[in-house]
Scaffold this motif. Structure first.
Motif, PDB file in Angstrom:
ATOM      1  N   CYS A 104       0.861  -1.180   0.000  1.00 54.93           N
ATOM      2  CA  CYS A 104       0.000   0.000   0.000  1.00 54.93           C
ATOM      3  C   CYS A 104       0.901   1.235   0.000  1.00 54.93           C
ATOM      4  CB  CYS A 104      -0.884  -0.027   1.244  1.00 54.93           C
ATOM      5  SG  CYS A 104      -1.719   1.544   1.607  1.00 54.93           S
ATOM      6  N   THR A 105       0.627   2.193  -0.871  1.00 51.11           N
ATOM      7  CA  THR A 105       1.470   3.390  -0.946  1.00 51.11           C
ATOM      8  C   THR A 105       1.195   4.371   0.200  1.00 51.11           C
ATOM      9  OG1 THR A 105      -0.113   4.408  -2.478  1.00 51.11           O
ATOM     10  CG2 THR A 105       1.782   3.269  -3.442  1.00 51.11           C
ATOM     11  N   ARG A 106       0.153   4.131   0.973  1.00 51.47           N
ATOM     12  CA  ARG A 106      -0.118   5.011   2.114  1.00 51.47           C
ATOM     13  C   ARG A 106       0.634   4.565   3.369  1.00 51.47           C
ATOM     14  NH1 ARG A 106      -6.638   6.359   2.129  1.00 51.47           N
ATOM     15  NH2 ARG A 106      -6.817   6.981  -0.057  1.00 51.47           N
ATOM     16  N   CYS A 107       0.457   3.290   3.743  1.00 49.69           N
ATOM     17  CA  CYS A 107       1.061   2.817   4.996  1.00 49.69           C
ATOM     18  C   CYS A 107       2.302   1.958   4.777  1.00 49.69           C
ATOM     19  CB  CYS A 107       0.035   2.044   5.813  1.00 49.69           C
ATOM     20  SG  CYS A 107      -0.474   0.459   5.067  1.00 49.69           S
ATOM     21  N   GLY A 108       2.509   1.488   3.548  1.00 52.80           N
ATOM     22  CA  GLY A 108       3.673   0.674   3.242  1.00 52.80           C
ATOM     23  C   GLY A 108       3.542  -0.785   3.608  1.00 52.80           C
ATOM     24  N   LYS A 109       2.377  -1.214   4.056  1.00 59.75           N
ATOM     25  CA  LYS A 109       2.178  -2.603   4.481  1.00 59.75           C
ATOM     26  C   LYS A 109       1.759  -3.491   3.295  1.00 59.75           C
ATOM     27  CE  LYS A 109       2.935  -1.391   8.750  1.00 59.75           C
ATOM     28  NZ  LYS A 109       4.219  -1.713   9.413  1.00 59.75           N
ATOM     29  N   THR A 110       1.961  -4.791   3.466  1.00 60.33           N
ATOM     30  CA  THR A 110       1.620  -5.757   2.416  1.00 60.33           C
ATOM     31  C   THR A 110       0.248  -6.398   2.625  1.00 60.33           C
ATOM     32  OG1 THR A 110       2.773  -7.518   3.641  1.00 60.33           O
ATOM     33  CG2 THR A 110       4.039  -6.323   1.969  1.00 60.33           C
ATOM     34  N   ASP A 111      -0.488  -5.952   3.634  1.00 59.78           N
ATOM     35  CA  ASP A 111      -1.802  -6.537   3.922  1.00 59.78           C
ATOM     36  C   ASP A 111      -2.842  -5.924   2.980  1.00 59.78           C
ATOM     37  OD1 ASP A 111      -3.751  -8.032   5.053  1.00 59.78           O
ATOM     38  OD2 ASP A 111      -3.655  -7.124   7.046  1.00 59.78           O
ATOM     39  N   VAL A 112      -2.725  -6.255   1.677  1.00 59.27           N
ATOM     40  CA  VAL A 112      -3.570  -5.660   0.648  1.00 59.27           C
ATOM     41  C   VAL A 112      -4.250  -6.754  -0.175  1.00 59.27           C
ATOM     42  CG1 VAL A 112      -2.155  -3.583   0.488  1.00 59.27           C
ATOM     43  CG2 VAL A 112      -1.644  -5.525  -1.003  1.00 59.27           C
ATOM     44  N   THR A 113      -5.339  -6.372  -0.806  1.00 62.25           N
ATOM     45  CA  THR A 113      -6.019  -7.259  -1.746  1.00 62.25           C
ATOM     46  C   THR A 113      -6.229  -6.513  -3.054  1.00 62.25           C
ATOM     47  OG1 THR A 113      -8.197  -6.568  -0.920  1.00 62.25           O
ATOM     48  CG2 THR A 113      -7.229  -8.554   0.058  1.00 62.25           C
ATOM     49  N   CYS A 114      -6.298  -7.277  -4.159  1.00 59.28           N
ATOM     50  CA  CYS A 114      -6.533  -6.664  -5.460  1.00 59.28           C
ATOM     51  C   CYS A 114      -7.465  -7.547  -6.277  1.00 59.28           C
ATOM     52  CB  CYS A 114      -5.215  -6.434  -6.201  1.00 59.28           C
ATOM     53  SG  CYS A 114      -4.244  -7.920  -6.466  1.00 59.28           S
ATOM     54  N   GLN A 140      23.253  11.360 -13.312  1.00 55.23           N
ATOM     55  CA  GLN A 140      23.128  12.363 -12.254  1.00 55.23           C
ATOM     56  C   GLN A 140      21.676  12.593 -11.830  1.00 55.23           C
ATOM     57  OE1 GLN A 140      25.842  13.795 -10.737  1.00 55.23           O
ATOM     58  NE2 GLN A 140      26.949  12.321 -12.007  1.00 55.23           N
ATOM     59  N   VAL A 141      20.751  12.192 -12.702  1.00 60.63           N
ATOM     60  CA  VAL A 141      19.334  12.474 -12.457  1.00 60.63           C
ATOM     61  C   VAL A 141      18.498  11.246 -12.797  1.00 60.63           C
ATOM     62  CG1 VAL A 141      17.362  13.941 -13.081  1.00 60.63           C
ATOM     63  CG2 VAL A 141      19.668  14.919 -13.002  1.00 60.63           C
ATOM     64  N   ALA A 142      17.511  10.955 -11.963  1.00 63.14           N
ATOM     65  CA  ALA A 142      16.513   9.918 -12.248  1.00 63.14           C
ATOM     66  C   ALA A 142      15.168  10.599 -12.467  1.00 63.14           C
ATOM     67  CB  ALA A 142      16.418   8.927 -11.100  1.00 63.14           C
ATOM     68  N   VAL A 143      14.484  10.232 -13.541  1.00 60.12           N
ATOM     69  CA  VAL A 143      13.155  10.782 -13.830  1.00 60.12           C
ATOM     70  C   VAL A 143      12.131   9.717 -13.452  1.00 60.12           C
ATOM     71  CG1 VAL A 143      11.656  11.825 -15.552  1.00 60.12           C
ATOM     72  CG2 VAL A 143      14.134  12.147 -15.700  1.00 60.12           C
ATOM     73  N   CYS A 144      11.308  10.035 -12.482  1.00 62.46           N
ATOM     74  CA  CYS A 144      10.441   9.032 -11.855  1.00 62.46           C
ATOM     75  C   CYS A 144       8.991   9.506 -11.758  1.00 62.46           C
ATOM     76  CB  CYS A 144      10.914   8.733 -10.424  1.00 62.46           C
ATOM     77  SG  CYS A 144      12.654   8.378 -10.246  1.00 62.46           S
ATOM     78  N   ARG A 145       8.162   8.597 -11.354  1.00 60.91           N
ATOM     79  CA  ARG A 145       6.803   8.917 -10.894  1.00 60.91           C
ATOM     80  C   ARG A 145       6.786   8.692  -9.400  1.00 60.91           C
ATOM     81  NH1 ARG A 145       1.820   5.862 -10.121  1.00 60.91           N
ATOM     82  NH2 ARG A 145      -0.006   7.148 -10.587  1.00 60.91           N
ATOM     83  N   VAL A 146       6.322   9.682  -8.645  1.00 57.81           N
ATOM     84  CA  VAL A 146       6.230   9.523  -7.199  1.00 57.81           C
ATOM     85  C   VAL A 146       4.769   9.613  -6.779  1.00 57.81           C
ATOM     86  CG1 VAL A 146       8.548  10.474  -6.839  1.00 57.81           C
ATOM     87  CG2 VAL A 146       6.560  11.991  -6.705  1.00 57.81           C
ATOM     88  N   THR A 147       4.425   8.829  -5.765  1.00 57.93           N
ATOM     89  CA  THR A 147       3.076   8.830  -5.204  1.00 57.93           C
ATOM     90  C   THR A 147       3.178   9.238  -3.746  1.00 57.93           C
ATOM     91  OG1 THR A 147       2.315   7.093  -6.702  1.00 57.93           O
ATOM     92  CG2 THR A 147       1.039   7.435  -4.693  1.00 57.93           C
ATOM     93  N   PHE A 148       2.359  10.191  -3.343  1.00 61.70           N
ATOM     94  CA  PHE A 148       2.413  10.696  -1.979  1.00 61.70           C
ATOM     95  C   PHE A 148       1.661   9.768  -1.027  1.00 61.70           C
ATOM     96  CE2 PHE A 148       3.163  14.393  -4.654  1.00 61.70           C
ATOM     97  CZ  PHE A 148       4.308  14.905  -4.057  1.00 61.70           C
ATOM     98  N   CYS A 149       2.219   9.584   0.162  1.00 63.74           N
ATOM     99  CA  CYS A 149       1.679   8.617   1.112  1.00 63.74           C
ATOM    100  C   CYS A 149       0.423   9.102   1.835  1.00 63.74           C
ATOM    101  CB  CYS A 149       2.754   8.254   2.144  1.00 63.74           C
ATOM    102  SG  CYS A 149       4.253   7.552   1.431  1.00 63.74           S
ATOM    103  N   ASN A 150       0.121  10.379   1.739  1.00 63.53           N
ATOM    104  CA  ASN A 150      -1.056  10.904   2.434  1.00 63.53           C
ATOM    105  C   ASN A 150      -2.311  10.868   1.567  1.00 63.53           C
ATOM    106  OD1 ASN A 150      -0.330  12.853   0.621  1.00 63.53           O
ATOM    107  ND2 ASN A 150      -0.249  14.554   2.085  1.00 63.53           N
ATOM    108  N   GLY A 151      -2.240  10.176   0.455  1.00 66.69           N
ATOM    109  CA  GLY A 151      -3.398  10.050  -0.434  1.00 66.69           C
ATOM    110  C   GLY A 151      -2.972   9.322  -1.692  1.00 66.69           C
TER     111      GLY A 151
END
Length: 223
Positions: free
Chosen positions: A86-96, A159-170
């Motif tokens: 889960c990108t919010r809490c970082g835990k693996t207790d997820v379902t899909c 020198q640079v990595a171009v990424c996609r980031v997801t914020f943990c608060n949503g």
């Protein structure tokens, strides 16, 4: 077969002959895609780009279609390392989402198939909400491959990595985000974040002290 199991690959005419394009296996095409030598679509996304009048160049590219069977998807999942969190809490207790055969619910054959998109969104039991998911091991493997490709092509460290980031608060994300692979000042608006090299970059693929997680790697750059 579902539309998500149909993969479309676009191979540049200048790099591949017609004969080559027709005889590549799905595994070989996937390797070329990871090396950024070809473009890959799932059929629904390919049709969406066409319907939205986005540029789909079928003049300078060979278009190759391959079917990814449920068995190959399941086999790939069993053999590859996975850590979907889960990108919010970082835990693996997820379902899909997955397709289940209700007549075989008590057997190993109950799981019929799932798509790659199944691992993008799901439900977290800890957060008790629908959340964005990320496969930590897969993103780290992509970082390794993109890094090796960059160094092979340029002969130097990026020198640079171009990424996609997801914020943990949503579930909000930022695409094409630049992360500087050296310590510096966050006063430079060109860079979203600074970290000490590729190893530190990979640590950002799971929840830590920061308020974001890297959920995709696009490329490395010299500066």
């Amino acid at each position: 077969m579902t539309p998500d199991q149909i993969l479309i690959f676009m191979l540049p005419v200048c790099d591949f002959s017609l004969e080559e394009s027709q005889f590549f296996s799905l595994e070989e095409l996937d390797e070329l895609w990871l090396e950024r030598k070809v473009t890959k679509y799932k059929l629904p996304n390919f049709m969406k780009d066409i319907n939205d009048d986005l540029l789909v160049d079928n003049v300078n590219n060979w278009i190759v279609m391959r079917e990814e069977s449920p068995k190959s998807i399941n086999k790939r999942t069993k053999t590859n390392s996975m850590k979907v969190i889960c990108t919010r809490c970082g835990k693996t207790d997820v379902t899909c989402e997955a397709w289940i055969n209700p007549n075989k619910i008590e057997t190993k054959e109950a799981l019929d198939h799932f798509s790659d998109e199944s691992f993008y969104y799901g439900t977290c039991k800890i957060c008790d909400d629908s959340v964005e998911l990320t496969d930590v091991d897969e993103i780290r493997q992509r970082i390794d491959k993109e890094l090796a490709l960059f160094m092979e092509e340029t002969g130097r460290e990026p020198q640079v990595a171009v990424c996609r980031v997801t914020f943990c608060n949503g579930n909000e994300s930022m695409d094409e985000t630049k992360i500087r692979l050296s310590h510096g000042s966050n006063g430079d608006d060109e860079y979203f974040y600074y970290c000490n090299g590729a190893h530190a970059l990979k640590s950002l693929c799971e929840k830590g002290m920061e308020d974001f997680i890297i959920t995709e790697i696009y490329r490395f750059e010299a500066e």
